[in-house]
Design a protein around this motif. Structure first.
Motif, PDB file in Angstrom:
ATOM      1  N   LYS A 280       0.840  -1.124  -0.253  1.00 61.51           N
ATOM      2  CA  LYS A 280       0.051   0.079  -0.026  1.00 61.51           C
ATOM      3  C   LYS A 280       0.919   1.272   0.036  1.00 61.51           C
ATOM      4  CE  LYS A 280      -4.403  -1.181   2.258  1.00 61.51           C
ATOM      5  NZ  LYS A 280      -5.169  -0.882   3.381  1.00 61.51           N
ATOM      6  N   LEU A 281       2.088   1.155   0.809  1.00 57.23           N
ATOM      7  CA  LEU A 281       2.866   2.526   1.107  1.00 57.23           C
ATOM      8  C   LEU A 281       3.395   2.643  -0.443  1.00 57.23           C
ATOM      9  CD1 LEU A 281       4.436   2.267   4.557  1.00 57.23           C
ATOM     10  CD2 LEU A 281       3.202   4.096   3.508  1.00 57.23           C
TER      11      LEU A 281
ATOM     12  N   ALA B 171       2.179   1.818  -3.427  1.00 57.25           N
ATOM     13  CA  ALA B 171       1.253   2.197  -4.375  1.00 57.25           C
ATOM     14  C   ALA B 171       1.080   3.795  -4.122  1.00 57.25           C
ATOM     15  CB  ALA B 171       0.042   1.631  -4.057  1.00 57.25           C
ATOM     16  N   ALA B 172       1.086   4.334  -2.552  1.00 51.42           N
ATOM     17  CA  ALA B 172       1.174   5.724  -2.371  1.00 51.42           C
ATOM     18  C   ALA B 172       2.116   6.342  -2.968  1.00 51.42           C
ATOM     19  CB  ALA B 172       1.039   5.863  -0.809  1.00 51.42           C
TER      20      ALA B 172
ATOM     21  N   ALA C  55       1.941   7.009  -6.627  1.00 48.65           N
ATOM     22  CA  ALA C  55       0.983   7.811  -6.999  1.00 48.65           C
ATOM     23  C   ALA C  55       1.459   9.323  -6.560  1.00 48.65           C
ATOM     24  CB  ALA C  55      -0.484   7.873  -6.033  1.00 48.65           C
TER      25      ALA C  55
ATOM     26  N   LEU D  44       8.860  -0.794   6.813  1.00 46.16           N
ATOM     27  CA  LEU D  44       7.895   0.386   6.539  1.00 46.16           C
ATOM     28  C   LEU D  44       8.162   1.704   6.919  1.00 46.16           C
ATOM     29  CD1 LEU D  44       4.578  -1.494   7.707  1.00 46.16           C
ATOM     30  CD2 LEU D  44       5.786  -1.482   5.407  1.00 46.16           C
ATOM     31  N   ASP D  45       8.981   1.777   8.018  1.00 46.75           N
ATOM     32  CA  ASP D  45       9.490   3.125   8.546  1.00 46.75           C
ATOM     33  C   ASP D  45      10.459   3.798   7.136  1.00 46.75           C
ATOM     34  OD1 ASP D  45       8.844   3.076  11.196  1.00 46.75           O
ATOM     35  OD2 ASP D  45      10.537   1.599  11.510  1.00 46.75           O
TER      36      ASP D  45
ATOM     37  N   GLN E 272       7.914   4.740   4.443  1.00 47.76           N
ATOM     38  CA  GLN E 272       7.150   6.143   4.953  1.00 47.76           C
ATOM     39  C   GLN E 272       7.951   7.222   4.944  1.00 47.76           C
ATOM     40  OE1 GLN E 272       4.033   6.661   5.409  1.00 47.76           O
ATOM     41  NE2 GLN E 272       3.840   8.448   6.893  1.00 47.76           N
TER      42      GLN E 272
ATOM     43  N   ARG F 185       8.307   8.325   1.312  1.00 46.08           N
ATOM     44  CA  ARG F 185       7.099   8.877   0.783  1.00 46.08           C
ATOM     45  C   ARG F 185       6.755  10.343   1.440  1.00 46.08           C
ATOM     46  NH1 ARG F 185       1.625   7.587   3.943  1.00 46.08           N
ATOM     47  NH2 ARG F 185      -0.033   8.667   2.552  1.00 46.08           N
TER      48      ARG F 185
ATOM     49  N   GLU G  52      10.018  10.571  11.216  1.00 40.15           N
ATOM     50  CA  GLU G  52       9.012   9.341  11.424  1.00 40.15           C
ATOM     51  C   GLU G  52       9.206   8.546  12.358  1.00 40.15           C
ATOM     52  OE1 GLU G  52       7.866   5.380  10.564  1.00 40.15           O
ATOM     53  OE2 GLU G  52       9.850   6.236  10.643  1.00 40.15           O
TER      54      GLU G  52
END
Ligand code: SF4
Lengths: 379, 83
Positions: free
Chosen positions: A15-16, A18-19, A22, A232-233, A236, A239, A255
């Motif tokens: 999901k991250l 994909a974010a 985008a 994930l960190d 993020q 991102r 973060e």
């Protein structure tokens, strides 16, 4: 496991990803440097690069403590071990770093030097107490994370009046290394290292806090996002960096708020300030001499300074010609640019420091990423 | 050089010492560099010393931010519509 599993969740990672896809502008390239070796390791191990869009590039920085140690400093410890008969103790990875004359601390041990591996600074002190008839020298390396424990044992040794314990101090500072990268011709003039922002180190920042990075954001207009060590960190953080670049912001964002505050660990900072002062200059592998980038032991604790006690001098030594570690640490080259990567130089038989520790760029790429770039050829 | 995973404090062993659990691996560490750590807390350990304590609320907040990623994607969409 708490604080680990939920930060490694595969579905969330997608999901991250994909974010991020985008949010990136398709016609723009993004290049971010992860400063810390712990992030290099996490990025390689969890294949974070594969989840990022092709126009987002991660560049390894000089944040692996074993990697940035120049040969001349290891030579000092080897000479001391072989010539004065002192017992040299250090963290495991340090012992395998190639030094002059085909030696490493481990190989010096095979030649009769008393070299021992420790897990923590406390082990070094305990050994000195156990061996009162031997000089025990702690070859101390690392960034702001390993410095407070070293400060603590120096203070304890003083309180105990230990006459056979000293520290060969190689502690270095993260902000100075970042400045050196930002001031390098590769970044400033040549543009060979495009840099749109930094992922700030996790553990180092627990100690120094988020405030020291404000300078980079303001002075150099580079965004910094401090991130934890889980995949994930890191995603993020990427991102958040993409977003800052898109919005033309250059700020320090955090973060890793679950462990890092603005002020950092004040107790540790006070201890370090009590025991250490700045060195006027220190040589780093790859970065050369960097002013005020390292620490030395204050006069009040000179009895525990191995450089003073044994009259040690630093002699600079050129790196192995075939090894590209220097350029890799500046972000100019990739491990695969090195001609002997994975053939002559492997983690079992490292030729350069970047292949020694699992945080090193070459070792991380060898262990987790080396097959990705190999084209598949039909039989 | 560092086990970059959080450890749970399972016992205070006197002085600055503590026993911690790294997901099954138990070790003796020092709490000399941190204040007010109690049994059950999670700490970040580096070369045998706890450097900071993990904040459960902040961790929840970060996880919630990750979860928002899914919503964002829908919001911005491939056509570039701004949410
Ligand atoms: S592969 Fe080995 S020799 Fe080449 S740059 Fe990396 S550490 Fe140095």
């Amino acid at each position: 496991m708490k604080y680990v599993d939920e930060f490694r969740d595969g579905a969330l990672a997608r999901k991250l990803a994909a974010a991020i896809r985008a949010e990136v502008a398709p016609d723009r390239r993004y290049a971010f440097m992860e400063f810390c070796g712990g992030h290099t390791h996490a990025i390689s191990r969890y294949g974070v690069t594969d989840l990022l869009p092709p126009n987002v590039r991660m560049i390894h920085g000089p944040g692996c403590p074993v990697c940035v140690l120049p040969i001349g400093r290891i030579d000092m410890a080897i000479r001391l071990g072989l010539e004065s008969g002192a017992t040299i103790v250090s963290y495991g990875d340090c012992l395998r770093v190639p030094a002059s004359g085909g030696l490493s601390l481990l190989k010096a041990k095979a030649r009769g030097a008393d070299i021992r591996m420790i897990y923590s600074a406390a082990d070094a002190l305990a050994l000195a107490q156990k061996l009162p008839s031997r000089q025990v020298v702690f070859f101390a390396i690392g960034f702001e994370t390993t410095t407070p424990p070293t400060a603590l044992v120096i203070r304890q040794a003083q309180a105990l009046g230990l006459g056979n314990f000293s520290v060969l101090c190689n502690h270095v500072l993260t902000p100075s290394a970042i400045i050196s990268i930002l001031e390098s011709p590769d970044v400033r003039e040549l543009g060979t290292v495009p840099l749109d922002g930094f992922i700030g180190p996790a553990h180092v920042s627990t100690v120094i806090g988020s405030r020291p990075y404000a300078f980079f954001a303001e002075e150099y207009r580079k965004p910094v996002v401090i991130a934890g060590f889980e995949p994930l960190d890191v995603m993020q953080a990427v991102r958040m960096l993409v977003r800052q670049v898109n919005q033309r912001r250059a700020e320090v964002e955090n973060e890793f708020t679950r462990a890092v505050t603005e002020d950092g660990n004040l107790k540790a900072q006070a201890l370090v300030a009590e025991v250490f002062e700045l060195r006027r200059s220190f040589e780093w592998r790859g970065l050369g001499h960097v002013p005020y980038s390292a620490l030395k032991i204050r006069r009040a604790f000179a009895d525990f300074d191995a450089e003073v006690r044994f009259g040690l001098d630093y002699v600079a030594v050129a790196d192995n010609k075939a090894c590209e570690c220097g350029a890799i640490l500046r972000g100019v080259r990739k491990p695969t640019d090195c001609r002997i990567f994975g053939t002559v130089c492997t983690p079992e038989n490292p030729m350069g420091s970047c292949m020694v520790s699992s945080e090193g760029a070459c070792a991380a790429h060898y262990n987790f990423g080396r097959f990705r770039d190999v084209p598949v050829v039909a039989a | 050089m560092c086990l970059a995973i959080p450890a749970r404090v399972i016992e205070l062993t006197g002085g600055d010492g503590a026993r911690v659990d790294f997901g099954g691996v138990r070790r003796e560490i020092s709490l000399a560099l941190v204040d007010d750590v109690s049994v059950g807390d999670y700490v970040i350990v580096h070369v045998g010393y706890a450097l900071s304590r993990l904040d459960a609320e902040e961790a929840e907040r970060t996880l919630a931010l990750f979860a928002e990623a899914g919503i964002d994607v829908v919001g911005t969409g491939a056509d570039g519509a701004v949410p």
